[in-house]
Design a protein around this motif. Structure first.
Motif, short mmCIF file in Angstrom:
data_model
loop_
_atom_site.label_atom_id
_atom_site.label_comp_id
_atom_site.label_asym_id
_atom_site.label_seq_id
_atom_site.Cartn_x
_atom_site.Cartn_y
_atom_site.Cartn_z
N LYS A 15 0.93 -1.27 -0.03
CA LYS A 15 0.03 -0.08 -0.05
C LYS A 15 0.88 1.25 0.08
O LYS A 15 0.55 2.09 -0.52
CB LYS A 15 -0.89 -0.14 1.08
CG LYS A 15 -1.93 -0.97 1.06
CD LYS A 15 -2.65 -1.55 2.29
CE LYS A 15 -3.77 -0.34 2.52
NZ LYS A 15 -4.36 -0.79 3.86
N GLN A 19 0.90 4.11 -2.73
CA GLN A 19 0.80 5.58 -2.58
C GLN A 19 1.78 6.44 -3.01
O GLN A 19 1.70 7.59 -3.49
CB GLN A 19 0.69 5.79 -0.91
CG GLN A 19 0.55 7.19 -0.23
CD GLN A 19 -0.65 7.70 -0.77
OE1 GLN A 19 -1.89 7.20 -1.26
NE2 GLN A 19 -1.01 9.08 -0.68
N ARG A 22 1.00 6.98 -6.63
CA ARG A 22 -0.13 7.85 -6.75
C ARG A 22 0.54 9.51 -6.43
O ARG A 22 0.04 10.43 -7.14
CB ARG A 22 -0.93 7.71 -5.49
CG ARG A 22 -2.25 8.57 -5.38
CD ARG A 22 -3.33 8.18 -4.22
NE ARG A 22 -4.06 7.02 -4.70
CZ ARG A 22 -4.16 6.05 -3.86
NH1 ARG A 22 -3.50 5.68 -2.81
NH2 ARG A 22 -4.74 5.06 -4.51
N ALA A 206 -16.10 5.30 -9.57
CA ALA A 206 -14.65 5.55 -9.90
C ALA A 206 -14.93 6.67 -11.18
O ALA A 206 -13.72 7.02 -11.75
CB ALA A 206 -13.97 4.33 -10.56
N ASP A 209 -12.33 9.46 -11.19
CA ASP A 209 -10.95 9.18 -11.12
C ASP A 209 -10.33 8.83 -12.53
O ASP A 209 -11.19 8.55 -13.50
CB ASP A 209 -10.66 7.86 -10.37
CG ASP A 209 -11.03 7.90 -8.62
OD1 ASP A 209 -10.74 9.15 -8.35
OD2 ASP A 209 -11.37 7.07 -8.36
N GLU A 213 -5.84 5.72 -11.60
CA GLU A 213 -6.15 5.79 -10.13
C GLU A 213 -7.33 4.59 -9.90
O GLU A 213 -7.22 3.99 -8.83
CB GLU A 213 -6.71 7.11 -9.76
CG GLU A 213 -7.26 7.33 -8.32
CD GLU A 213 -6.37 7.03 -7.21
OE1 GLU A 213 -6.59 6.81 -6.08
OE2 GLU A 213 -4.99 7.20 -7.53
N LYS A 217 -6.71 1.99 -6.78
CA LYS A 217 -7.83 1.63 -5.83
C LYS A 217 -8.28 0.28 -6.05
O LYS A 217 -8.42 -0.43 -4.99
CB LYS A 217 -8.95 2.48 -6.05
CG LYS A 217 -8.78 3.93 -5.63
CD LYS A 217 -9.90 4.81 -5.63
CE LYS A 217 -9.64 6.32 -5.37
NZ LYS A 217 -10.80 7.00 -5.34
N GLU A 220 -5.57 -2.00 -4.23
CA GLU A 220 -5.61 -1.60 -2.83
C GLU A 220 -7.11 -2.56 -2.16
O GLU A 220 -6.83 -3.21 -1.15
CB GLU A 220 -5.92 -0.34 -2.39
CG GLU A 220 -4.86 0.74 -2.62
CD GLU A 220 -5.09 2.14 -2.40
OE1 GLU A 220 -4.09 2.83 -1.77
OE2 GLU A 220 -6.17 2.56 -2.75
N ARG A 221 -8.16 -2.55 -2.82
CA ARG A 221 -9.15 -3.20 -2.40
C ARG A 221 -8.96 -4.69 -2.38
O ARG A 221 -9.33 -5.33 -1.35
CB ARG A 221 -10.56 -2.94 -3.10
CG ARG A 221 -11.61 -3.67 -2.89
CD ARG A 221 -12.87 -2.98 -3.40
NE ARG A 221 -12.59 -2.96 -5.01
CZ ARG A 221 -13.10 -3.95 -5.60
NH1 ARG A 221 -13.83 -5.25 -5.26
NH2 ARG A 221 -13.19 -3.87 -7.11
N GLN A 233 -9.47 -0.34 5.35
CA GLN A 233 -10.21 0.33 4.16
C GLN A 233 -10.23 -0.28 2.88
O GLN A 233 -8.82 -0.36 2.43
CB GLN A 233 -9.81 2.04 4.24
CG GLN A 233 -9.97 2.57 5.56
CD GLN A 233 -11.50 2.87 5.77
OE1 GLN A 233 -12.47 3.08 5.08
NE2 GLN A 233 -11.89 2.35 7.15
N GLY A 235 -11.13 0.68 0.12
CA GLY A 235 -11.17 1.40 -1.29
C GLY A 235 -12.89 1.56 -1.53
O GLY A 235 -13.67 1.53 -0.85
N PHE A 236 -13.03 1.58 -2.85
CA PHE A 236 -14.34 2.04 -3.58
C PHE A 236 -15.19 0.53 -3.62
O PHE A 236 -14.68 -0.36 -3.34
CB PHE A 236 -14.45 2.52 -4.89
CG PHE A 236 -13.73 1.83 -6.07
CD1 PHE A 236 -12.39 2.16 -6.14
CD2 PHE A 236 -14.16 0.72 -6.50
CE1 PHE A 236 -11.40 1.38 -7.36
CE2 PHE A 236 -13.59 -0.01 -7.49
CZ PHE A 236 -12.23 0.27 -7.81
#
Length: 238
Positions: A15, A19, A22, A206, A209, A213, A217, A220-221, A233, A235-236
């Motif tokens: 992660k 970042q 990003r 999304a 975005d 991005e 995400k 990450e999810r 967390q 993500g979406f």
């Protein structure tokens, strides 16, 4: 002897890599210019697209490493700090080195000369289904297989110049952009595609975005599902 890295640390490191990528993309966006002679401290838009490509490639590479590093640890009996335990279909490996031998089916497995196919999401899910009951936490790959396969094709286009890679990129790009002509402009680059708004395939959340991005995400999810943590967390929404 150095302390063994845990599943939680692998998740955290991945992660952090996302970042970092990003922030790189966010830093170069304001510098984009068509005519750099008219704007100080600027980069030509094509250079910005190249930076976006490199950021994306770096995250895809780290995602593949994340899959491999977590997989061999689960096979050796490691468990995440939260969520349902990953249940092995058979006995666990004696250690991480033994995990590599089992997965590769090579008793002399050597990372300097052998490699596993975690770059292939279908192979990864197949292996998870074989070694873990209900594919363990990797079952989340199934519902997201289309996007993961597309990411692999996009990565391959940046890394290779074969006709197949070009055709695969064109197929993915057209499905994302849906140009009225049904064609891409000549010389259309991966970085330009990743810089467009993610209005297709990633859900309504999304749309604000860019595609780069949206992929960040997504990774990450999925990572949060593969190594579940308390209060993580994700993500979406799926």
């Amino acid at each position: 002897m150095p302390k063994a890295i845990t599943l939680s640390q692998i998740l955290t490191n991945f992660k952090k890599d996302i970042q970092s990528a990003r922030k790189l993309v966010e830093a170069v966006r304001p510098l984009a210019a068509i005519d750099t002679s008219k704007q100080q401290r600027s980069l030509h838009i094509k250079q910005v697209y190249r930076v976006v490509e490199l950021a994306f490639l770096g995250v895809v590479s780290e995602w593949e490493s994340f899959l491999e590093e977590t997989f061999v640890r689960y096979l050796a009996g490691a468990q995440a700090s939260s969520g349902a335990p990953v249940v092995l279909s058979a006995g666990k490996a004696k250690n991480i080195g033994h995990s590599y031998q089992i997965i590769s089916q090579k008793p002399d497995y050597d990372s300097s000369s052998h490699y596993l196919k975690f770059a292939d999401p279908k192979w990864t899910l197949s292996q998870a289904s074989f070694f873990f009951v209900n594919a363990g936490t990797y079952q989340c790959l199934h519902a997201n297989m289309a996007r993961l396969l597309e990411a692999a094709k996009l990565r391959n286009r940046a890394a290779h110049n074969s006709e197949k890679c070009k055709a695969d990129f064109k197929e993915v790009a057209i499905s994302y952009l849906m140009p009225t002509s049904g064609k891409l402009s000549q010389g259309y680059r991966l970085g330009e595609l990743l810089s467009q708004k993610a209005v297709r395939h990633f859900g309504a959340a999304a749309h604000k975005d860019e595609y780069v991005e949206a992929f960040f995400k997504l990774y990450e999810r999925l990572a949060n599902k593969i190594v579940p943590q308390a209060n993580s967390q994700s993500g979406f929404p799926a």
